[in-house]
Design an enzyme around this catalytic site. Structure first.
Site, PDB file in Angstrom:
ATOM      1  N   GLU A 123     -21.765  26.003 -36.185  1.00  0.00           N
ATOM      2  CA  GLU A 123     -23.004  25.691 -36.894  1.00  0.00           C
ATOM      3  C   GLU A 123     -23.721  26.971 -37.266  1.00  0.00           C
ATOM      4  O   GLU A 123     -24.298  27.650 -36.411  1.00  0.00           O
ATOM      5  CB  GLU A 123     -23.912  24.828 -36.014  1.00  0.00           C
ATOM      6  CG  GLU A 123     -23.317  23.508 -35.631  1.00  0.00           C
ATOM      7  CD  GLU A 123     -22.868  22.704 -36.841  1.00  0.00           C
ATOM      8  OE1 GLU A 123     -23.699  22.426 -37.725  1.00  0.00           O
ATOM      9  OE2 GLU A 123     -21.657  22.375 -36.906  1.00  0.00           O
TER      10      GLU A 123
ATOM     11  N   LYS B 264     -21.955  10.955 -18.297  1.00  0.00           N
ATOM     12  CA  LYS B 264     -21.715  11.121 -19.733  1.00  0.00           C
ATOM     13  C   LYS B 264     -22.498  10.123 -20.592  1.00  0.00           C
ATOM     14  O   LYS B 264     -22.088   9.759 -21.686  1.00  0.00           O
ATOM     15  CB  LYS B 264     -20.209  11.070 -20.027  1.00  0.00           C
ATOM     16  CG  LYS B 264     -19.519  12.235 -19.313  1.00  0.00           C
ATOM     17  CD  LYS B 264     -18.035  12.222 -19.314  1.00  0.00           C
ATOM     18  CE  LYS B 264     -17.568  13.376 -18.411  1.00  0.00           C
ATOM     19  NZ  LYS B 264     -16.124  13.476 -18.328  1.00  0.00           N
TER      20      LYS B 264
ATOM     21  N   ASP C 278     -17.542  20.608 -19.171  1.00  0.00           N
ATOM     22  CA  ASP C 278     -17.143  19.383 -19.860  1.00  0.00           C
ATOM     23  C   ASP C 278     -18.211  19.054 -20.908  1.00  0.00           C
ATOM     24  O   ASP C 278     -19.320  18.622 -20.568  1.00  0.00           O
ATOM     25  CB  ASP C 278     -17.022  18.246 -18.839  1.00  0.00           C
ATOM     26  CG  ASP C 278     -16.472  16.974 -19.471  1.00  0.00           C
ATOM     27  OD1 ASP C 278     -16.383  16.923 -20.722  1.00  0.00           O
ATOM     28  OD2 ASP C 278     -16.149  16.040 -18.732  1.00  0.00           O
TER      29      ASP C 278
ATOM     30  N   HIS D 205     -31.681  28.019 -42.725  1.00  0.00           N
ATOM     31  CA  HIS D 205     -30.405  27.309 -42.816  1.00  0.00           C
ATOM     32  C   HIS D 205     -29.740  27.582 -44.151  1.00  0.00           C
ATOM     33  O   HIS D 205     -28.531  27.726 -44.242  1.00  0.00           O
ATOM     34  CB  HIS D 205     -30.614  25.805 -42.646  1.00  0.00           C
ATOM     35  CG  HIS D 205     -30.653  25.403 -41.224  1.00  0.00           C
ATOM     36  ND1 HIS D 205     -31.718  25.671 -40.404  1.00  0.00           N
ATOM     37  CD2 HIS D 205     -29.721  24.780 -40.438  1.00  0.00           C
ATOM     38  CE1 HIS D 205     -31.451  25.212 -39.190  1.00  0.00           C
ATOM     39  NE2 HIS D 205     -30.268  24.676 -39.187  1.00  0.00           N
TER      40      HIS D 205
END
Lengths: 395, 395, 395, 395
Positions: free
Chosen positions: A91, A221, A295, A386
């Site tokens: 990104e 999660k 993870d 951006h």
């Protein structure tokens, strides 16, 4: 749809599946069926033999670009001094934005970090014959805590059962078995320990009709209010006070305006039912997670956050972020893989005794990113930034 | 703590920072300061020149292992037939578990997938002088929708403004500018378009005291009820009906028992305030995201899910998962990077016109993982499976 | 437990059950079985004949004490000027506290009130054969909106169907049929209208397996994020700006301190998962509801609120409360009962064309209570005040 | 708006304000200013002298109609046998619906009730200099629990401090001081006790910058996840198993269909973010609260509920409702008022030692209402029933 008449599974080498040859056989298999070259995927710099506890049906690697941000100046209890932080991301502007926040807080004199709590859990649910049996079982659990802990801890070298929280509804007792887990994130060791504890329990306690090892009360999660309230992994706070003069000079922004924007964000977040009233902690956390072998699926819960800011009449801006369920490890899982270990080493965080240090660096990094984006939004630089750096974007 | 007297930034090449040389200079810099070798991080197979819109201060790559699962049999509107799915992860058993679920649903005759809705948004908040002014501004917005859309769309080739949702509180109007974004995830193009729209608005509409481009109402990289209700990215459903006989044979489990466990999970999740009443969709989503160059920080919102199951008296098990805010792209961001593009190609999903196909494959994969873990939990195989395959784990 | 061998139902008069005689017969019945005298319960000042749509098996009344607070000075669009507000409660200090807030805001120059939105809904869920059928049904609904509205509105004189919101998951389409309902709260008329609409729909649209008239998506008498976002009943804002001098003089408190307490309350509420970041709007709302014949069970959703405050550097304190799901009526239900109607008349709110006025007075009252308790908490007068006035309390 | 130049407060008698004369003077005052007769409001059957801890500026009463439902057959630990339940409401069909559910469960053999937990709390927030100070303060609290309990309990005869829960974010420690409170609901006594405890604490513990007695972490009269998880007031379960034959015969409905509707409601409620996945517990709770002198503003939190149902292959339907934050009292507050006390006496629940019995009767009543409406919805009788009995309704 034409249902395939014959299912062709991915080939495996029953002798040793963790070799370049086995991987290459699968790459050939995929190439034939899909036409994808997989040349880059096949370019990895380590021996697949190390992967036996990490992945099945290995074909190669995703190469995720890493940018280095820093120096980040941290005043923690475990992390002290300057750090250069590897961020794996595709990104555009992410590394630049965190870097800019690190500069701001370096000049402000650093970020203070504190680990408030640490616990990893499994959350079995016990179904009893009636609510009264479930309540009685709750008392039984309290009375037998020491023996249960013994049964659980017999399965693990590092896990220690701290306590068992109880939440009841209907004829079901939901529990949270909370453990300390050393330098591992601990989802697996707590699973195994809790399984053993449950077996010990159901053999001895009558009135349990059935139990399930997980029933959405530890929310691995997944994001949940219970984890935001009661902690999963580390509960870490990063905080700093920034003079308005610095914000003017470095960020071309203003603390008074940032504080007003924060009020509106707080209201917006309360109304939208968000799990994080801050800006974008998931960006920094994910980039550090991928770089260091955490993870990344735990971004689901690790991205929850509480931002609290205060504006002094002088213009000084106290800003803090609390991460209530940060799941990190410096041992086990993906942390020992080739590039991941190197990135932990860049932070001085590989191996035993380092997990708190690592958690503090993550939290400090997040704080830098919050202030960077928070100041950019009100400076109306956000979209512009951006636009400038994110050139690979569709318009 | 000894505050560093002199801050040494990460070196950059002002001429061209996207070269192996510039990267190597930074690696040397990091090596000197931290002692980490970074040999593996430096082993990448592509030219850094491609990275100019993806990362700043590039030093190398994280090599994340990829396992290949499949074949996944999908009956979608965009994805049709068999797919082999690359999963980037270091979590032992993950690939094996998804693979097992894919086998089950292949034998059951496949997964049906449906994209219900698609929209990407920015959510500016407008602060007015009073609640009455804010209400009037809401009407003004409705009246000027066409012109606002024109102003927004002038900044983008692919984005189209669908509607502007309004949510008010106090003297603030929170809005959601909803766009279609083609094959891009679209966070950047919608940011730019909405910025342009806001400028057009504030120049013309009196009574707006101030606006903020984001105020926690689109909740980018955060999970929120508003996104679970109103969609962010794709809203996708994957559903299948599985005969109990198959579950017995392949999963050594039972649909009746799975359904009972589901009821308890539903209650647990409702009580714990979870954003996903299923099992572990984040696992499959994250692994696919990393492999294919999606922004893994979006796991924060993409991991929300609704599971709905029904048990037929015959034992047949209808099972569905709805992902209300799946953020995916097949163009832009990290999708064009070397390994990431290859993984999209394995799925036949690289480039233009493929994003719906990709979204369907993700949802189908998630469904396989839910059924695999869901059946394993009740078969008490879950911990055992982790124990066998997850050998790199601390105990 | 000794299971009763013979169940004796409460006596009813099959001829006319709404008479003093029928009521007295039941009182005698209860007296015999329980020993309770029910003398006071039997003391009511109206003819039971009026109760035929309000209660079954009538035995008498609960006499709930009413205190009169005011004058409340309101600057609304429907309510203008001074009001004396009847509050039915048995909680000591409640009337005094609201009265004190009314004095503060009277001196500050009044409360401004705005009704932002108004809609009452029923929320049928339609179960289809598959997600694709459910999506198609959603389109069908859009296309047939006019005919559906006609079918719904044929059952009602005052209800008008505004729109049908759609929320999908799995193979189910959840909808919200939003109506305007005149001066009635409208839960019953919308139920009847939506029932008719559903019958019209299922007779014409194939592919609907089953529908349920309610499935927790309008959340009648429950609090929900969807109602906080999308409005149920009236969405009303009350706002005011209070000079610090007044707060010092009247409340012996300070706006700077109140604002700091507000920040901490906002954080606390975000973390605790509360449906109202304010102080105690339920107190004023419930007391007005009981006094004026509203359905007090709607306190469940009417008690949700958003508080937003801003502190000016001068010390002036902008304070607003937004009630997103205020369920009120000035016609139908309990509003026409003897004492209830009198209380509405005290406010000039009985009967047709008054519901918006009433909603504004409720919101203004709530604001006064928020500021009163908000200032008391930081003035450490809160417990003291309760101690002084709440003499009927156990210690 | 014409701002009133002269504010005329409601008249009070400084000598003794709790007399008929003082009340009449206020009624005259209101009559003059508003034209409302207030004849019925003035018709009360008790001496206002009793009201001194219950209301200020008393003018009279709201007469809320009471219907008597029953017999309710309860198999609790505190409530045993048959009860006739007074329900104060103006909502047509409510009493009839609960009555019908009571008949069903009487024939089914009764409702089993269990109080799982009981605790009332105040939740002060302590602001420290830093997160580290806040963590240290948390340890200090644990170490000084006995002395803190002593300081708290010195202010109360019945309250006992059980424990102090800690939840931290930023530099703030949010706490919940949990008490047992005998037969009182206990909000006032816990406020006073906690205030005393806080004073004891801040005099002895350095590093506390400021504290606030409430900061949205006990959420009095608001609904919150923390109370749903951790209990406020009583946590009560009511459960029963109903044969399908009875549902067919008495409810003209079917358990299989009810169970399917329940699944859809569960999904709907999860998605809509509701605080109660059941049907309408607020109806029964509010009606009992008004009849028996409970604080009806507590319907805000008492209306939260968890419904859990299981369908046996035989068609038997296990159904349970868990009320996690039921706020009830049989002593203090409004329980001693004339009609309210009579209604408690009808239940055999007035005064000391009765609060658990009363809580169980409330929960059992709620269960009857859930089954009644739950069966009616699927029987499509719901709207029809409202139509028949709810004749005072606007259409």
């Amino acid at each position: 749809m034409s249902v395939a008449t014959h299912r062709i599974p991915v080939p495996r080498d029953r002798g040793d599946d963790y070799t370049r040859e086995a991987a290459t056989a699968r790459v050939e298999f995929a190439r034939e069926r899909t036409g994808a070259s997989l040349d880059h995927v096949s370019s990895y710099s380590f021996d697949p033999a190390v992967l036996s506890g990490n992945v099945e049906q290995f074909i190669g690697v995703a190469q995720v670009p890493i940018g280095l941000a820093g120096p980040l100046l941290v005043n923690g209890e475990h992390a002290q001094g300057e750090f250069y932080v590897p961020l794996a991301t595709a990104e555009g502007t992410l590394v630049a934005s965190y870097n800019r926040g690190m500069r701001l807080l370096h000049e402000a004199g650093c970020v203070s970090t504190t680990i408030i709590d640490a616990r990893m859990q499994r959350a079995p649910a016990f179904v009893c014959e009636s609510a009264r049996e479930a309540r009685a079982f709750g008392s039984w659990l309290d009375e037998h805590f020491d023996e249960i802990a013994q049964a659980a801890e017999a399965t693990t070298r590092t896990g220690r059962l701290q306590d068992i929280e109880q939440y009841s509804a209907s004829r079901i007792l939901f529990t949270r078995f909370n453990y300390t887990t050393g330098d591992a994130a601990g989802q697996n060791l707590t699973g195994k320990a809790t399984q053993a504890a449950c077996q010990w329990i159901v053999e001895r306690c009558p009135g349990i009709e059935r139990y399930f090892l997980e029933s959405n009360f530890a929310t691995d999660k997944k994001s949940s209010q219970v984890n935001m309230l009661r902690t999963r992994g580390k509960r870490v706070v990063a905080e700093a006070t920034i003079p308005n003069e610095l914000v003017h000079r470095i960020m071309r922004s203003d603390t008074g305006l940032m504080f007003r924007a924060r009020q509106v964000s707080n209201l917006g977040g309360f109304m939208s039912g968000v799990n994080n009233n801050g800006a974008h902690s998931a960006n920094g956390i994910t980039a550090m997670f991928i770089a260091t072998g955490q993870d990344a699926a735990n971004v689901a819960e690790s991205s929850a956050a509480f931002v609290h800011a205060e504006l002094d009449p002088s213009g000084d801006y106290y800003y803090s972020v609390t991460i209530p369920s940060l799941i990190v490890a410096t041992y086990g899982g993906g942390t020992g893989l080739a590039t991941q270990r190197e990135c932990l080493e860049v932070l001085g965080c590989y191996g035993s005794g380092k997990v708190n240090k690592f958690a503090e660096i993550v939290a400090a990094t997040v704080l830098c990113g919050e202030l960077s984006l928070g100041s950019a939004i009100v400076a109306e630089e956000w979209v512009a930034a951006h636009d400038l750096l994110g050139r690979n974007r569709p318009t």
